[in-house]
Write a protein that holds these residues in place. Structure first.
Motif: not given
Length: 323
Positions: A158-170
């Motif tokens: 999911e795009e939102f999961a990748a976003h939080y992994r990359e931008q917010y350290e998961s």
């Protein structure tokens, strides 16, 4: 497909034709040999045996099924029951989906009001989070749950999961995190939630937290059985849900571990959560094949079940679906 039978210590391998011949030799009427052999080949002899099991002749002295069928047993009836069960599984999965989504939203919202990252803080969760895990006593319930959640987050496309992994350290807010959870993971998060959150969510469905927890667990098992093509019809369930004093549940108080009891949980939650009533389950139950060997009562539905408050479809759309 072949099947292996044991006879006097010897293994006998049968093709679908041999299976069909054995069934006929035991008294099952099979009018369409080609169809029977095709179904035995593609559906598995042992899968179908769950539907002819109750057609066997039973020795009243030892209550043990003999190798012969009662008069009237037919392969057509076996397939009618199997196809009824297919429709039942499909309706269960379809009706559980919106319940699962609603529970995700409720759990995520109520936990998020305490702390958007509460699911990453075991100290802020309830006492269950600190208990030793039954599966792995060297870890807590939370540690086992967290490992599964991390795996789901890391594997998600999911795009939102990748976003939080990359931008917010998961560090995913809990109302987002619930969208990555399967029913089992959500069930365990609810178990570990602070007691006030558990009660707030349960109260929406007019029950207590222990009752809600038991329902979620039961429906997780039912969902898994349906998803893995297990027989639902004429099934006994190991876990019984805890019922509230709601009079609408009186009809299942003695049959909570039978099919109708479990299905009624779905109908109740759909009503209490205000979900659209498509009438799928009532429509499927009314399609049960009429026969003299395997009565509808084996589902444990009482006479007049279709007039019960929880089983009367609410919407015009449901009426159209059943017509």
């Amino acid at each position: 497909m072949r099947i292996i039978l044991e006879s006097r210590g010897m293994r006998i391998i049968l093709e679908s034709r041999g299976m069909r011949i054995i069934l006929e030799s035991r008294g099952m009427r099979i009018e369409d040999h080609e169809r029977a052999e095709r179904e035995l080949r593609t559906l598995n002899y042992y899968r179908l045996s769950g539907y002819w099991y109750t057609m066997r002749d039973v020795d009243s002295d030892v209550q043990n099924g003999r190798e012969f069928f009662r008069e009237g047993a037919s392969f057509d009836l076996v397939m009618d029951l199997y196809e009824f069960d297919e429709r039942l599984r499909a309706a269960i999965l379809a009706d559980l989906a919106p319940i699962e989504l609603a529970l995700r939203a409720l759990v995520g919202h109520h936990l998020g009001r305490i702390d958007p990252l509460i699911h990453l803080r075991p100290d802020a969760l309830g006492h269950v989070a600190k208990r030793p895990s039954k599966r792995n006593p060297r870890q807590t319930e939370y540690q086992v749950w967290k490992r599964r959640f991390d795996q789901a987050l890391n594997k998600s496309k999911e795009e939102f999961a990748a976003h939080y992994r990359e931008q917010y350290e998961s560090k995913v807010p809990v109302w987002v995190a619930v969208e990555l959870m399967d029913w089992g993971m959500l069930s365990n998060l609810y178990r570990m939630a602070p007691e006030n959150v558990r009660e707030d969510v349960a109260e929406i469905c007019r029950m207590s937290a222990p009752q809600m927890e038991s329902w979620i667990k039961c429906l997780n098992i039912l969902r898994n059985l349906a998803a893995h093509h297990a027989r639902i019809f004429n099934r006994g369930f190991d876990i019984k849900p805890k019922l509230s004093g709601d009079g609408r549940l009186d009809v299942i108080r003695d049959v909570t571990n039978r099919s109708f009891g479990q299905l009624t949980l779905i109908r109740y939650l759909s009503h209490e959560l205000g979900l659209p009533d498509r009438g799928r389950l009532p429509a499927v139950l009314t399609s049960f094949p009429d026969n003299d060997l395997v009565p509808f009562s084996r589902i444990a539905a009482p006479p007049g079940w279709e007039r019960h408050d929880l089983w009367v479809p609410l919407s015009a759309e449901a009426d159209a679906l059943s017509s």
